[in-house]
Write an enzyme that holds these catalytic residues in place. Structure first.
Site, mmCIF file in Angstrom:
data_model
loop_
_atom_site.group_PDB
_atom_site.id
_atom_site.type_symbol
_atom_site.label_atom_id
_atom_site.label_comp_id
_atom_site.label_asym_id
_atom_site.label_seq_id
_atom_site.Cartn_x
_atom_site.Cartn_y
_atom_site.Cartn_z
ATOM 1 N N ALA A 1 0.880 -1.163 0.000
ATOM 2 C CA ALA A 1 0.000 0.000 0.000
ATOM 3 C C ALA A 1 0.920 1.216 0.000
ATOM 4 O O ALA A 1 1.689 1.419 0.942
ATOM 5 C CB ALA A 1 -0.899 -0.004 1.230
ATOM 6 N N SER A 2 0.866 2.007 -1.056
ATOM 7 C CA SER A 2 1.801 3.118 -1.220
ATOM 8 C C SER A 2 1.544 4.220 -0.203
ATOM 9 O O SER A 2 0.497 4.279 0.447
ATOM 10 C CB SER A 2 1.691 3.692 -2.634
ATOM 11 O OG SER A 2 1.992 2.721 -3.603
ATOM 12 N N MET A 3 2.517 5.119 -0.056
ATOM 13 C CA MET A 3 2.347 6.286 0.801
ATOM 14 C C MET A 3 1.127 7.070 0.353
ATOM 15 O O MET A 3 0.979 7.369 -0.836
ATOM 16 C CB MET A 3 3.574 7.203 0.709
ATOM 17 C CG MET A 3 4.820 6.669 1.332
ATOM 18 S SD MET A 3 6.206 7.833 1.135
ATOM 19 C CE MET A 3 5.677 9.174 2.205
#
Length: 392
Positions: free
Chosen positions: A100-102
């Protein structure tokens, strides 16, 4: 395992304030952010990146629900799978292969995508399903198609989206091929790093459609988000880079680690020096614009930056089409020494690329752009039709 979404709302609201203050959460995306918390799409065991220690740490909801929730609502990337699913145990694996990206990166790219209600959207790389849910909240129920290469990741994302009550078509397959059955699309976004942007995505787009993707070269792991607009005749897509990012690479475009011993042996090598300094060449941090520029100009080459020891740092360059190599050893005191071998003089190419960057006013990412056509892709500086355009 029960996770009450209300427990995470204070953290979620604070994250929203941070993103708005940072200018990445645009007004039209605030309703989607408020309605779709990242925590709802994360598994029981996560590996968030701890900014203080600089490493991924295992956190379990069942063991540490407060810590888990704190990371879920923080502006940090979170690994959710290692080693293409072959990893077991709680400690980090070798290669992060789903995440889950920033949130700040997610909403910066969504801002670039500029999705309007009712548009057809293609997402490449479903991951946890959070980004797809945000897109569906903005575009509308049933308007988003998301393609995920990993069967296990696709199934978990499909289940998370169903639990959340979000209607997204999740397709398990090769995202580099797109999904023509769901098109044509007005918007396409990739959540994996690319080294070649598939023309199939252009072919499956309407004229004027927008494509946003992390793109870079094999020179290093860093990418930059590019925002392309499909031409009226559908024969090309072109646009500028909007800023540096770093994503897990598309599986089909991953580069295996360079074997140093396959390059450097007892053969002849050329020795010289350079007046370029470490600060000049590497800049401030791994997203320095000169690193991006050198990667654009020096084709089929990998750069490896060694740890600094006793005031010295070695930077290695390895050719990908032959066994050419170069090493420059920067020193805090005195000029740098250079060694080169093979058919190419890779340091000469890299130094020339750096000098070119300097002579053109030290451009940042936003002055560079990319054009994609059926025959390949071209990088350019300032003007896609200008003199400074070259194949990459």
């Amino acid at each position: 395992m029960k996770r009450d979404a209300e427990e995470t709302r204070p953290g979620h609201k604070e994250l929203g304030r941070v993103l708005v203050a940072g200018g990445v959460l645009a007004g039209e995306w605030i309703p989607a952010f408020e309605a779709v918390p990242r925590a709802a799409f994360l598994p029981e065991l996560i590996w968030p990146f701890d900014m203080e220690t600089g490493r991924s740490v295992p956190v379990s909801w069942s063991a540490e629900p407060g810590v888990w929730s704190g990371y879920a609502e923080a502006d940090v990337p979170i690994v959710t799978q290692w080693d293409d699913g072959a990893h077991t145990g709680t400690e980090p694996g070798e290669v992060a292969t789903s995440s889950a990206s920033m949130p700040s990166v997610v909403f910066r790219m969504l801002r670039d995508l500029d999705v309007r209600p009712g548009q057809r959207v293609l997402e490449i790389g479903t991951g946890t399903g959070w980004n797809a849910a945000l897109l569906a909240q903005r575009a509308g129920s049933g308007q988003v198609v998301s393609v995920e290469v990993d069967p296990g990741v696709a199934e978990r994302a499909r289940a998370a989206l169903d639990r959340f009550g979000c209607v997204v078509e999740v397709v398990q397959g090769d995202g580099l091929l797109g999904h023509p059955a769901g098109g044509p699309y007005e918007r396409t976004i990739a959540t994996c790093g690319l080294r070649e942007l598939p023309f199939a995505w252009v072919e499956q787009s309407r004229p004027g459609a927008v494509i946003v993707a992390p793109w870079g070269t094999h020179h290093g792991n860093g990418d930059a988000a590019v925002r392309l607009v499909v031409a009226d005749d559908g024969a090309s897509a072109t646009g500028r880079f909007t800023g540096p990012v770093e994503f897990m690479k598309a599986r089909a475009q991953r580069l295996s680690p360079v074997e140093h011993s396959a390059y450097v042996g007892e053969g002849e090598r050329e020795t010289s020096g350079t007046t370029v300094t470490e600060r000049d060449f590497l800049g401030e941090g791994r997203f320095a614009p000169q690193r991006f520029a050198v990667g654009l100009r020096v084709r089929e080459c990998v750069q490896v930056v060694a740890e600094k020891r006793d005031g010295r740092r070695a930077v290695w360059l390895y050719g990908l089409t032959d066994r050419s190599w170069a090493c420059v050893q920067f020193r805090d005191a005195g000029s740098a020494q250079v060694w080169q071998a093979g058919p190419r003089r890779l340091w000469d190419e890299a130094e020339a690329a750096y000098r070119w960057w300097e002579e053109n006013g030290r451009p940042g990412h936003g002055r560079f752009g990319l054009t994609v056509r059926p025959g390949g892709q071209w990088a350019w500086l300032d003007d896609p039709e200008g003199a400074d355009a070259w194949p990459v």
